[in-house]
Design a protein around this motif. Structure first.
Motif, short mmCIF file in Angstrom:
data_model
loop_
_atom_site.label_atom_id
_atom_site.label_comp_id
_atom_site.label_asym_id
_atom_site.label_seq_id
_atom_site.Cartn_x
_atom_site.Cartn_y
_atom_site.Cartn_z
N GLN A 280 0.83 -1.21 0.00
CA GLN A 280 0.00 0.00 0.00
C GLN A 280 0.86 1.25 0.00
O GLN A 280 0.53 2.25 -0.67
CB GLN A 280 -0.92 0.01 1.23
N LEU A 281 1.96 1.21 0.74
CA LEU A 281 2.85 2.37 0.79
C LEU A 281 3.46 2.64 -0.57
O LEU A 281 3.53 3.77 -1.02
CB LEU A 281 3.92 2.13 1.84
N VAL A 282 3.89 1.51 -1.24
CA VAL A 282 4.46 1.70 -2.59
C VAL A 282 3.41 2.27 -3.51
O VAL A 282 3.68 3.17 -4.33
CB VAL A 282 5.01 0.34 -3.08
N ALA A 283 2.17 1.72 -3.43
CA ALA A 283 1.10 2.23 -4.30
C ALA A 283 0.83 3.71 -4.03
O ALA A 283 0.64 4.51 -4.95
CB ALA A 283 -0.17 1.40 -4.09
N VAL A 284 0.83 4.08 -2.76
CA VAL A 284 0.58 5.49 -2.41
C VAL A 284 1.71 6.37 -2.94
O VAL A 284 1.48 7.47 -3.47
CB VAL A 284 0.41 5.64 -0.91
N LYS A 285 2.96 5.88 -2.80
CA LYS A 285 4.07 6.68 -3.33
C LYS A 285 3.98 6.84 -4.82
O LYS A 285 4.23 7.90 -5.38
CB LYS A 285 5.40 6.00 -2.93
N ASN A 286 3.62 5.71 -5.50
CA ASN A 286 3.45 5.81 -6.96
C ASN A 286 2.35 6.80 -7.33
O ASN A 286 2.47 7.60 -8.27
CB ASN A 286 3.16 4.43 -7.54
N ALA A 287 1.26 6.71 -6.56
CA ALA A 287 0.15 7.65 -6.83
C ALA A 287 0.58 9.08 -6.58
O ALA A 287 0.23 10.00 -7.32
CB ALA A 287 -1.05 7.28 -5.95
N ASN A 288 1.38 9.30 -5.54
CA ASN A 288 1.86 10.65 -5.28
C ASN A 288 2.74 11.15 -6.40
O ASN A 288 2.69 12.32 -6.80
CB ASN A 288 2.62 10.68 -3.94
N GLU A 289 3.59 10.23 -6.91
CA GLU A 289 4.46 10.63 -8.03
C GLU A 289 3.62 10.98 -9.26
O GLU A 289 3.90 11.97 -9.96
CB GLU A 289 5.44 9.50 -8.33
N VAL A 290 2.60 10.17 -9.56
CA VAL A 290 1.73 10.46 -10.73
C VAL A 290 1.03 11.80 -10.53
O VAL A 290 0.94 12.62 -11.45
CB VAL A 290 0.72 9.31 -10.92
N LEU A 291 0.50 11.99 -9.30
CA LEU A 291 -0.18 13.26 -9.04
C LEU A 291 0.77 14.43 -9.16
O LEU A 291 0.41 15.51 -9.68
CB LEU A 291 -0.80 13.23 -7.64
N SER A 292 2.00 14.28 -8.69
CA SER A 292 2.98 15.37 -8.80
C SER A 292 3.29 15.66 -10.25
O SER A 292 3.40 16.82 -10.67
CB SER A 292 4.26 14.97 -8.04
N SER A 293 3.38 14.58 -11.06
CA SER A 293 3.62 14.79 -12.51
C SER A 293 2.45 15.51 -13.16
O SER A 293 2.62 16.42 -13.96
CB SER A 293 3.87 13.43 -13.17
N GLU A 294 1.22 15.08 -12.80
CA GLU A 294 0.03 15.74 -13.37
C GLU A 294 -0.06 17.20 -12.93
O GLU A 294 -0.42 18.09 -13.73
CB GLU A 294 -1.23 15.00 -12.96
#
Length: 330
Positions: A280-294
């Motif tokens: 879940q932490l990895v998924a959240v970090k990935n989601a944060n990275e995607v959101l930061s890119s967007e």
């Protein structure tokens, strides 16, 4: 005007008129009907002759009632009075007509006298004119001779006038040519001016269309910018929520790491939970990275749209500034 005499036919006519109106044809009534002319003796004689020849039964005045007799007497008296008034008016009108005719005759006689005097004076004037005519005839012969000399002079003058007319016509032709050339020049100038005006109007319409298109594009850009701002706000809100979740996950992970020493007794059970939390932490970090890119992409798009909006606004201001100048030139 009174009649000269009466006869049996007049008495019969008056008697018949009275009978037709329902009036008793007495001697006085017949005399009134005749215009108060004729003697009563003559009227009585004619009445007796007519009554002797009339086979119709005559009404007896004695048979009438007193009231009816009084009414008939009053009517007869009134008829006589009105007849006398009418007769007086007719006589007065006749006298007035006679006086007017006498006055007219007097005026005509005076006018005739004046006319005779005028005719006499005209006869005298006619004799004087005849004498003047004889004198004029003698003068006419002298004038004829003089006119012959004047006619020769006039012929010479006419030749000179014809020459002048030729010169005038030549000048008029030159003037006409010059006027035609001027009209042609004016027509050319007018046509050129109309062409320039039409070209200017066409350019003005094109600029107005371009301005309208730019305004529409600006509205579209503004709508897109508004939509992007809304999307940016939505993404920022989602990013805050994800950050909050990540923070909560990190806090939970810290709590789990803090509780790891305490949970050594449930290692087997906690290992599974740990791996899941790490995923879940990895998924959240990935989601944060995607959101930061967007968010970075949205910020870049926002900067780009702001620049395009500024350029469009500047172009619109330039077009608006050119329109008054072109209107002044027209």
């Amino acid at each position: 005007m009174a009649r000269g005499g009466i006869n049996k036919a007049l008495v019969q006519k008056a008697r018949a008129a009275l009978l037709a109106r329902g009036v008793n044809p007495s001697i006085d009534a017949v005399r009134v009907e005749l215009g108060n002319t004729g003697s009563k003796t003559t009227i009585s004689r004619y009445m007796q002759e007519l009554e002797s020849t009339d086979a119709r039964p005559q009404a007896d005045p004695d048979r009438l009632s007193d009231e009816l007799t009084a009414m008939v007497s009053q009517l007869l008296k009134r008829v006589l009075e009105e007849g006398n008034v009418a007769l007086v008016q007719e006589r007065l009108a006749h006298q007035q007509n006679t006086a007017a005719k006498d006055q007219l005759v007097s005026e005509l006689e005076a006018e005739l006298k004046k006319t005779k005097q005028v005719v006499a004076s005209r006869d005298v004037a006619l004799a004087a004119q005849a004498e003047e005519l004889r004198t004029s005839q003698s003068s006419l012969q002298a004038e004829i001779t003089r006119n012959a000399r004047i006619s020769q002079s006039c012929a010479d003058l006419e030749l000179r006038i014809q020459e002048k007319d030729e010169q005038v016509r030549s000048l008029e032709d030159k003037h006409a040519h010059a006027r035609d050339a001027m009209e042609h020049y004016r027509s050319a100038i007018k046509e050129q001016r109309e062409q320039d005006q039409r070209r200017h109007e066409t350019q003005l319409q094109q600029l107005q269309q371009e301005t309208l298109q730019l305004q529409q594009a600006l509205m579209v850009r503004q709508d897109e910018l508004t939509r992007l701002n809304r999307d940016n706000e939505r993404l920022l809100s989602e990013a805050r929520q994800h950050s909050k979740l990540a923070y909560q996950s990190q806090e939970a992970m810290k709590r789990l790491e803090g509780d790891l020493g305490v949970a050594n007794m449930a290692t087997a059970r906690a290992e599974g939970a740990k791996e899941m939390l790490q995923e879940q932490l990895v998924a959240v970090k990935n989601a944060n990275e995607v959101l930061s890119s967007e968010i970075s992409s949205l910020r870049a798009n926002t900067v780009k749209l702001s620049q395009e909006l500024a350029d469009t606004t500047q172009a619109l201001e330039v077009c608006r500034g050119d329109q008054p100048d072109m209107a002044g030139e027209s």
